[in-house]
Write an enzyme that holds these catalytic residues in place. Structure first.
Site, short mmCIF file in Angstrom:
data_model
loop_
_atom_site.label_atom_id
_atom_site.label_comp_id
_atom_site.label_asym_id
_atom_site.label_seq_id
_atom_site.Cartn_x
_atom_site.Cartn_y
_atom_site.Cartn_z
N GLU A 150 35.66 71.08 57.82
CA GLU A 150 37.04 70.98 57.31
C GLU A 150 37.07 71.20 55.80
OE1 GLU A 150 40.08 70.79 57.45
OE2 GLU A 150 40.80 70.13 59.40
N ASN A 194 42.29 62.54 55.44
CA ASN A 194 42.07 63.76 56.21
C ASN A 194 42.29 64.98 55.32
OD1 ASN A 194 41.40 64.96 58.78
ND2 ASN A 194 43.54 65.55 59.01
N ASN A 245 48.12 66.88 58.02
CA ASN A 245 47.40 68.14 57.95
C ASN A 245 48.24 69.21 57.26
OD1 ASN A 245 44.88 69.39 58.58
ND2 ASN A 245 44.95 68.43 60.62
N ASP A 280 46.51 72.84 62.39
CA ASP A 280 45.49 72.14 61.61
C ASP A 280 45.66 72.53 60.15
OD1 ASP A 280 42.85 71.01 60.75
OD2 ASP A 280 42.60 70.74 62.90
#
Length: 293
Positions: free
Chosen positions: A17, A102, A149, A201
Site C-alpha cells: 500500500e 490506513n 481510502n 481502494d
C-alpha cells in the site's frame, strides 16, 4: 507505444500500500501495512530497499526536513530510515486500540492527511480523516467511515477525493478544498462502484485532472474524468490492486501496489502483493508535495 505491465519488486507483501513518488530523490516509497515494512524502490537500478518500522504502517510521505512522516498504528511519527531515528508526534485515536491509520498523503501545500479504520474485532464505521498541519497540530475533519481510502488532490489543489472501501459503502466522493486553510467542503458523490467491478481502494490524479482508482477485487485500475465518468479501464494481473501512483523521471510510469493476503486463484496471480509498473499509457502524473512540518 503499447501498454506494458511489469512486476518490478516481487515482495508478495501481505498488504502492499501507500505508494508515493518523491521527485527529489527519484524513488517510489511504499509499505506493507501489517508487517510494518517501508520500501524504497529505485526504478533506475531495480533495487528495493526495506526498512522495518516495528508496527503497522498505513501511509507515508517524504519530509522536507529529511526522512519520512508516517501514519501508523500508534499515530503520527517522524522516521529516518537511514539511522532508525523515531519521533512520536501524537496519536489522535489512542482511545481506540482496535483501530489504525490506513490511506493518506500530502496536499499541495505540504500538510499530511491520513484516515483511520477499525482493524481488529467486528468492523464498525468508526474511521475518520485527520490533518497533520505543518506546526504539528492534528485536526479531525470527518468521521463515520468504515475503511478510509482514496485520498488525492486535483492538480490545482482545489478539489479533494476520498473513498470508503467497505462493501457496505464502496463509494468515492469529491469535495472543494481550500488550500489556504486546509479545509475541505462537504463531500459529494463522485462515483458509486456498485456500477462497476471492484471496490475503491487507493487513488491518485494525473496532469489532466483525472482521478485514478485501484479497483480492489476488480483486477483493474480505473481512470475517471473530473465529472466522475469512466474514461479508461486498465486490466492488471492481480485481483487486488491497492494504490496507483505516477512516477519516473517524466512522471509517466504508473506504479501500483497490491494485496497478497486472502486472494483467490493464487495460481493465476503468483506475484500478488508485489509492486508493479505500467508503461505506455501516454499520461503523466503530478508531483507529490513533501510534508513541510
Amino acid at each position: 507505444m503499447p501498454i506494458e505491465i511489469t512486476c518490478v519488486a516481487p515482495t508478495r507483501s501481505a498488504i502492499g500500500e501507500g505508494a508515493v513518488w518523491d521527485v527529489g530523490d527519484q524513488r517510489l516509497w511504499w509499505v506493507d501495512i501489517p508487517h510494518g515494512l517501508i520500501h524504497r524502490f529505485d526504478p533506475e537500478t531495480g533495487a528495493n530497499d526495506t526498512f522495518d518500522f516495528g508496527e503497522p504502517v498505513g501511509c507515508i510521505a517524504r519530509r522536507e526536513k529529511g526522512g519520512l512522516v508516517i501514519a501508523a498504528k500508534s499515530g503520527f511519527w517522524f522516521f529516518d530510515p537511514e539511522n532508525g531515528a523515531r519521533e512520536h508526534i501524537g496519536d489522535p485515536e489512542a482511545h481506540l486500540p482496535e483501530s489504525r491509520f490506513n490511506d493518506g498523503g500530502t496536499d499541495p501545500q505540504g500538510r499530511f492527511w491520513a484516515g483511520t479504520m477499525k482493524d481488529m474485532g467486528t468492523p464498525e464505521p468508526c474511521g475518520a480523516f485527520y490533518r497533520l498541519d505543518t506546526n504539528l497540530s492534528v485536526s479531525k475533519w470527518k468521521d463515520g467511515f468504515w475503511t478510509t481510502n482514496g485520498l488525492a488532490f486535483s492538480p490545482d489543489g482545489s478539489r479533494m477525493y476520498l473513498s470508503d472501501s467497505n462493501p457496505k459503502v464502496r463509494t468515492i466522493w469529491a469535495c472543494d478544498y481550500d488550500g489556504d486553510t486546509g479545509t475541505p467542503g462537504e463531500p459529494e458523490l463522485f462515483f458509486d462502484t456498485r456500477q462497476a467491478k471492484g471496490r475503491p481502494d487507493g487513488g491518485t490524479v494525473d496532469a489532466d485532472g483525472c482521478y485514478w482508482q485501484a479497483a480492489i477485487e476488480g483486477w483493474c485500475l480505473r481512470r475517471f474524468s473530473p465529472k466522475g465518468e469512466i474514461l479508461e479501464t486498465v486490466e492488471v494481473p492481480v485481483e487486488k490492486p491497492t494504490k496507483p501512483m505516477f512516477g519516473g523521471k517524466n512522471l509517466d510510469i504508473l506504479f501500483f501496489t497490491s494485496l497478497g493476503q486472502s486472494v483467490t486463484q493464487r495460481e493465476a496471480q503468483p506475484e500478488a502483493g508485489s509492486l508493479f509498473a505500467i508503461t505506455g499509457l501516454g499520461i503523466k502524473g503530478v508531483p507529490q508535495a513533501r510534508f513541510k512540518g
